[in-house]
Design a protein around this motif. Structure first.
Motif, PDB file in Angstrom:
ATOM      1  N   ARG A  21       0.827  -1.201   0.000  1.00 54.59           N
ATOM      2  CA  ARG A  21       0.000   0.000   0.000  1.00 54.59           C
ATOM      3  C   ARG A  21       0.867   1.259   0.000  1.00 54.59           C
ATOM      4  O   ARG A  21       0.594   2.227  -0.694  1.00 54.59           O
ATOM      5  CB  ARG A  21      -0.946   0.021   1.210  1.00 54.59           C
ATOM      6  CG  ARG A  21      -1.915  -1.143   1.279  1.00 54.59           C
ATOM      7  CD  ARG A  21      -3.107  -0.826   2.175  1.00 54.59           C
ATOM      8  NE  ARG A  21      -3.952   0.183   1.545  1.00 54.59           N
ATOM      9  CZ  ARG A  21      -4.873  -0.095   0.632  1.00 54.59           C
ATOM     10  NH1 ARG A  21      -5.070  -1.321   0.224  1.00 54.59           N
ATOM     11  NH2 ARG A  21      -5.598   0.883   0.116  1.00 54.59           N
ATOM     12  N   ASP A  68      -9.296   3.784  -0.427  1.00 52.61           N
ATOM     13  CA  ASP A  68      -8.790   4.703   0.605  1.00 52.61           C
ATOM     14  C   ASP A  68      -8.342   6.030   0.007  1.00 52.61           C
ATOM     15  O   ASP A  68      -7.470   6.696   0.548  1.00 52.61           O
ATOM     16  CB  ASP A  68      -7.632   4.062   1.367  1.00 52.61           C
ATOM     17  CG  ASP A  68      -6.438   3.745   0.462  1.00 52.61           C
ATOM     18  OD1 ASP A  68      -6.579   3.855  -0.777  1.00 52.61           O
ATOM     19  OD2 ASP A  68      -5.374   3.378   0.992  1.00 52.61           O
ATOM     20  N   VAL A  70      -6.873   8.305   2.829  1.00 51.33           N
ATOM     21  CA  VAL A  70      -5.422   8.150   2.969  1.00 51.33           C
ATOM     22  C   VAL A  70      -4.643   8.835   1.843  1.00 51.33           C
ATOM     23  O   VAL A  70      -3.725   9.614   2.096  1.00 51.33           O
ATOM     24  CB  VAL A  70      -5.029   6.649   3.019  1.00 51.33           C
ATOM     25  CG1 VAL A  70      -3.513   6.490   3.057  1.00 51.33           C
ATOM     26  CG2 VAL A  70      -5.663   5.977   4.229  1.00 51.33           C
ATOM     27  N   ASP A  82      -4.504  -1.914   7.916  1.00 50.80           N
ATOM     28  CA  ASP A  82      -3.936  -0.762   7.223  1.00 50.80           C
ATOM     29  C   ASP A  82      -4.926  -0.194   6.217  1.00 50.80           C
ATOM     30  O   ASP A  82      -5.324  -0.871   5.271  1.00 50.80           O
ATOM     31  CB  ASP A  82      -2.640  -1.180   6.502  1.00 50.80           C
ATOM     32  CG  ASP A  82      -1.895   0.013   5.910  1.00 50.80           C
ATOM     33  OD1 ASP A  82      -2.416   1.140   5.998  1.00 50.80           O
ATOM     34  OD2 ASP A  82      -0.809  -0.185   5.366  1.00 50.80           O
ATOM     35  N   SER A  83      -5.352   1.036   6.432  1.00 49.41           N
ATOM     36  CA  SER A  83      -6.237   1.753   5.504  1.00 49.41           C
ATOM     37  C   SER A  83      -7.498   0.976   5.143  1.00 49.41           C
ATOM     38  O   SER A  83      -7.764   0.721   3.968  1.00 49.41           O
ATOM     39  CB  SER A  83      -5.476   2.107   4.217  1.00 49.41           C
ATOM     40  OG  SER A  83      -4.256   2.732   4.488  1.00 49.41           O
TER      41      SER A  83
END
Length: 231
Positions: A116, A138, A142, A196-197
């Motif tokens: 990512r 995301d 993000v 994560d995200s």
């Protein structure tokens, strides 16, 4: 609508909600660059599958992380199709990455933080001059938390599975509806629960539930939102 003003349009949401179709249409209409981030993760998953690093029973994350420097992703505009296709190490893999086999692996690959991080860095570089439409999981949370327009796409799992099933059947792929529905619900779980995200709606995103909307109705609603931001 002012074409001089350039913004970033972030479209997030669940699989098979028509994010990519909407993003392509919006970008073409207003003359923006379109980036399909899902295709980037699919291409990495396809690479991992071809190299024997992932299948239904195992996933060698460290080997894939070690191979990241060997993976070059790029988009090249196809004038006949009217949109960009993704290339993996200078090979057009657009048709290969849409298979159900890749769909079953992509969420696992996308959950790896190192992957990512590498792809988000590439995505951010693509939008230095704004004037971009990017879709994914995301983007508004993000990749571009400062995006001027954020859309969050959703629809019922059954409606999304039916759309995906019809698309695959129309493309000559022999598959059972139940397999597609299982893939949709599995990806929903993996996308929303990864550390994560994870897939979440940004606080300032506008939610569009198109369970009972046509592609044209979804586009018209989104285009009105774009015009408001550009006016």
């Amino acid at each position: 609508m002012s074409r001089a003003k350039k913004i970033i349009i972030a479209i997030d949401g669940f699989s098979s909600t028509g994010k990519s179709t909407l993003a392509k249409h919006l970008a073409k209409e207003i003359g923006y660059v379109y980036v399909d981030t899902g295709a980037m993760y699919r291409a990495v998953a396809y690479y991992a599958m071809k190299e024997g690093l992932i299948d239904e029973k195992h996933f060698d994350k460290q080997a894939l992380i070690s191979d990241l420097d060997k993976i070059t992703l790029s988009f090249q505009f196809n004038t006949d199709l009217g949109y960009s296709e993704i290339f993996l190490n200078n090979k057009n893999v657009e048709s290969f990455i849409r298979s159900i086999e890749v769909s079953n692996m992509v969420s696992k690959v996308a959950s790896v933080s190192e992957i990512r991080e590498k792809l988000v860095e590439q995505q951010q570089k693509m939008a230095l001059n704004k004037g971009i439409v990017m879709d994914g999981r995301d983007i508004g949370t993000v990749v571009f938390p400062e995006a001027e327009l954020k859309l969050f796409m959703t629809a019922s799992a059954e409606k999304r599975a039916h759309r995906r099933y019809k698309e695959m059947i129309d493309n000559g792929v022999q598959i059972e509806y139940e397999s597609v529905l299982e893939n949709v619900t599995s990806r929903d779980y993996l996308d929303t629960t990864r550390a994560d995200s994870p897939l979440i709606k940004a606080d300032d995103a506008i939610e569009i539930d198109n369970s009972d909307m046509t592609v044209e109705q979804t586009y018209a609603l989104a285009m009105n939102l774009v015009k408001e931001k550009l006016s």
